[in-house]
Scaffold this motif. Structure first.
Motif, PDB file in Angstrom:
ATOM      1  N   ARG A   1      95.620  12.909  27.014  1.00 27.42           N
ATOM      2  CA  ARG A   1      94.877  12.256  25.992  1.00 27.42           C
ATOM      3  C   ARG A   1      95.981  11.918  24.751  1.00 27.42           C
ATOM      4  NH1 ARG A   1      89.438  12.579  23.884  1.00 27.42           N
ATOM      5  NH2 ARG A   1      89.249  11.622  21.913  1.00 27.42           N
ATOM      6  N   ALA A   2      97.041  12.872  24.660  1.00 26.85           N
ATOM      7  CA  ALA A   2      97.991  12.820  23.530  1.00 26.85           C
ATOM      8  C   ALA A   2      98.954  11.799  24.149  1.00 26.85           C
ATOM      9  CB  ALA A   2      98.542  14.119  23.366  1.00 26.85           C
TER      10      ALA A   2
ATOM     11  N   GLU B   1      91.584  23.977  21.636  1.00 23.77           N
ATOM     12  CA  GLU B   1      91.619  24.413  23.052  1.00 23.77           C
ATOM     13  C   GLU B   1      92.813  25.291  23.305  1.00 23.77           C
ATOM     14  OE1 GLU B   1      89.197  23.633  25.355  1.00 23.77           O
ATOM     15  OE2 GLU B   1      88.319  22.723  23.411  1.00 23.77           O
TER      16      GLU B   1
ATOM     17  N   GLU C   1      91.845  19.248  17.821  1.00 18.23           N
ATOM     18  CA  GLU C   1      91.042  19.553  18.930  1.00 18.23           C
ATOM     19  C   GLU C   1      91.569  20.294  19.886  1.00 18.23           C
ATOM     20  OE1 GLU C   1      87.476  19.636  19.242  1.00 18.23           O
ATOM     21  OE2 GLU C   1      87.576  19.195  17.047  1.00 18.23           O
ATOM     22  N   PHE C   2      92.756  19.704  20.047  1.00 21.56           N
ATOM     23  CA  PHE C   2      93.947  20.191  20.896  1.00 21.56           C
ATOM     24  C   PHE C   2      94.434  21.530  20.489  1.00 21.56           C
ATOM     25  CE2 PHE C   2      98.081  18.621  23.535  1.00 21.56           C
ATOM     26  CZ  PHE C   2      97.829  19.564  24.287  1.00 21.56           C
TER      27      PHE C   2
ATOM     28  N   ASP D   1      87.268   9.187  24.610  1.00 17.85           N
ATOM     29  CA  ASP D   1      86.670  10.488  24.682  1.00 17.85           C
ATOM     30  C   ASP D   1      85.934  10.529  26.533  1.00 17.85           C
ATOM     31  OD1 ASP D   1      87.373  11.267  22.345  1.00 17.85           O
ATOM     32  OD2 ASP D   1      85.378  10.768  21.476  1.00 17.85           O
TER      33      ASP D   1
ATOM     34  N   ARG E   1      88.288  16.578  27.930  1.00 16.70           N
ATOM     35  CA  ARG E   1      89.141  17.494  27.201  1.00 16.70           C
ATOM     36  C   ARG E   1      90.474  17.754  28.004  1.00 16.70           C
ATOM     37  NH1 ARG E   1      86.603  20.336  23.616  1.00 16.70           N
ATOM     38  NH2 ARG E   1      84.114  20.090  23.770  1.00 16.70           N
ATOM     39  N   ARG E   2      91.082  16.847  28.550  1.00 16.86           N
ATOM     40  CA  ARG E   2      92.552  16.736  29.094  1.00 16.86           C
ATOM     41  C   ARG E   2      93.400  16.343  27.995  1.00 16.86           C
ATOM     42  NH1 ARG E   2      93.522  13.428  33.115  1.00 16.86           N
ATOM     43  NH2 ARG E   2      91.522  12.051  32.911  1.00 16.86           N
ATOM     44  N   TYR E   3      93.656  17.031  27.013  1.00 12.73           N
ATOM     45  CA  TYR E   3      94.226  16.761  25.639  1.00 12.73           C
ATOM     46  C   TYR E   3      95.624  16.308  25.924  1.00 12.73           C
ATOM     47  CZ  TYR E   3      90.239  17.765  23.005  1.00 12.73           C
ATOM     48  OH  TYR E   3      88.770  17.663  22.442  1.00 12.73           O
TER      49      TYR E   3
ATOM     50  N   SER F   1      92.124  14.643  16.978  1.00 15.03           N
ATOM     51  CA  SER F   1      92.378  14.809  18.312  1.00 15.03           C
ATOM     52  C   SER F   1      93.357  16.078  18.337  1.00 15.03           C
ATOM     53  CB  SER F   1      93.121  13.571  18.903  1.00 15.03           C
ATOM     54  OG  SER F   1      92.118  12.516  18.852  1.00 15.03           O
ATOM     55  N   TYR F   2      94.520  15.993  17.549  1.00 12.78           N
ATOM     56  CA  TYR F   2      95.503  17.194  17.842  1.00 12.78           C
ATOM     57  C   TYR F   2      94.765  18.338  17.109  1.00 12.78           C
ATOM     58  CZ  TYR F   2      99.058  14.230  19.368  1.00 12.78           C
ATOM     59  OH  TYR F   2      99.827  13.065  19.929  1.00 12.78           O
TER      60      TYR F   2
END
Length: 363
Positions: free
Chosen positions: A187-188, A295, A291-292, A177, A182-184, A288-289
């Motif tokens: 991140r993914a 956004e 949250e993706f 994190d 927030r650069r998902y 995480s996805y």
């Protein structure tokens, strides 16, 4: 038996050598090669000196020494000449082309390799008749993701080992994190480079175990390798969306090196702990996805068209977007969560994975 004179012995040697040369040539080359002018010329140049050698051969009462090496060389030369002719014919007659290339030196080299080994690539088309352009997966490996799966399932950590696995994964989330924020997309991509490791390690160790014990695996080798391949396809998809920077690539090297070896040792010591940890890791991936997707819905991340590789792999409609891709990837992670918690439960019940049928093709 009547004694053989020196002249008779020499004649016998010449006839025998010629007979050996003819038989050897006929056995290793095609019949056409025996009448081929260059090959015949090469053979005659070898047979002629045999007369001189035979004339100088010494007769003893036990054996005659034949110049077999010379005859073998003649047959090898003829065989090499024939193989050269076949290669030239294959190069001129071959029609196999590399997909996506328009000819040239590379095509000729590929045609030569294909014609020699006979492993020609199949021409595969889609249902609409267009050419299938992916070599990393085939149409029969694609599927429609089950997005109706329950995303809220959670395994409550009750035993000490479960709690260690749970808090290990939670501790790994904090630096992730902090680094990606927030650069998902990036991140993914980083998440998939890690998530694709456990299935490969587990499948590899079960494969070796099956070999050592001369026993079946119950399908779990294939199931875990399918999981690893699926996670790798997630990475190939997000590579089209987020272009990693040089330091992010360097981070992948470091994280993968540490995680691979740590998970390898963990699986060797306790498979039930290793599978439980992956189950919790997949739960974090679902979060995480999710949250993706939030956004994307807020407009903070552009909802670009889905990459072509994702459309073909998940059988998505042609007008699909990044949001559709994230949705099916999240569903995949939920299925991996279930498989790994299930595998851990099998071990907790004192059984081996091979005793329960593996969920092959569970998407």
């Amino acid at each position: 038996m009547m004694a053989m004179t020196r002249t008779q012995a020499c004649r016998y040697m010449v006839k025998s050598a010629a007979h050996v040369a003819s038989a050897r040539l006929f056995s290793t080359a095609a019949r056409a090669a025996t009448t081929n002018a260059p090959a015949a010329k090469q053979l005659s140049s070898v047979i002629i000196p045999l007369k001189d050698m035979a004339a100088r051969a010494r007769w003893n009462n036990s054996s005659i020494i034949y110049p077999v090496q010379k005859v073998r060389s003649a047959s090898t030369l003829a065989l090499g000449h024939q193989e050269k002719q076949h290669e030239e014919a294959d190069r001129s007659n071959s029609t196999v082309l590399v997909a996506g290339q328009g000819g040239g030196k590379k095509d000729d080299e590929e045609n030569g390799i294909t014609s020699y080994w006979g492993v020609a690539p199949n021409k595969i088309t889609k249902e609409d008749g267009t050419e299938w352009k992916w070599n990393c997966f085939r149409p029969w490996e694609t599927y429609k993701a089950d997005t109706s799966i329950d995303l809220q399932k959670h395994h409550l950590p009750t035993t000490f080992m479960d709690k260690v696995a749970y808090w290990t994964v939670k501790s790994l989330r904090w630096p992730t994190d902090l680094f990606f924020q927030r650069r998902y997309g990036c991140r993914a991509m980083m998440l998939e480079t890690v998530a694709a490791v456990p299935g490969m390690v587990g499948g590899m160790l079960l494969h070796c175990k099956s070999l050592r014990r001369f026993e079946h695996s119950g399908g779990w080798i294939k199931a875990l390798l399918e999981e690893a391949e699926n996670e790798r396809m997630h990475l190939m998809t997000f590579m089209e969306v987020a272009k990693p920077r040089w330091y992010e690539r360097a981070l992948v090297f470091a994280v993968q090196g540490v995680f691979f070896n740590a998970y390898f040792l963990g699986y060797m010591i306790s498979p039930k702990f290793a599978h439980r940890m992956v189950g919790y890791l997949e739960e974090e991936a679902i979060h995480s996805y999710t949250e993706f997707l939030k956004e994307l819905d807020k407009g903070n991340i552009e909802n670009v068209p889905a990459p072509a590789i994702a459309i073909d792999y998940w059988q998505l409609p042609p007008n699909s977007t990044l949001r559709d891709v994230v949705t099916v990837v999240r569903a995949d992670e939920a299925h991996h969560r279930d498989v790994n918690h299930f595998a851990s439960d099998i071990h907790y019940n004192g059984r081996e994975l091979k005793e329960s049928p593996a969920p092959i093709g569970y998407h």
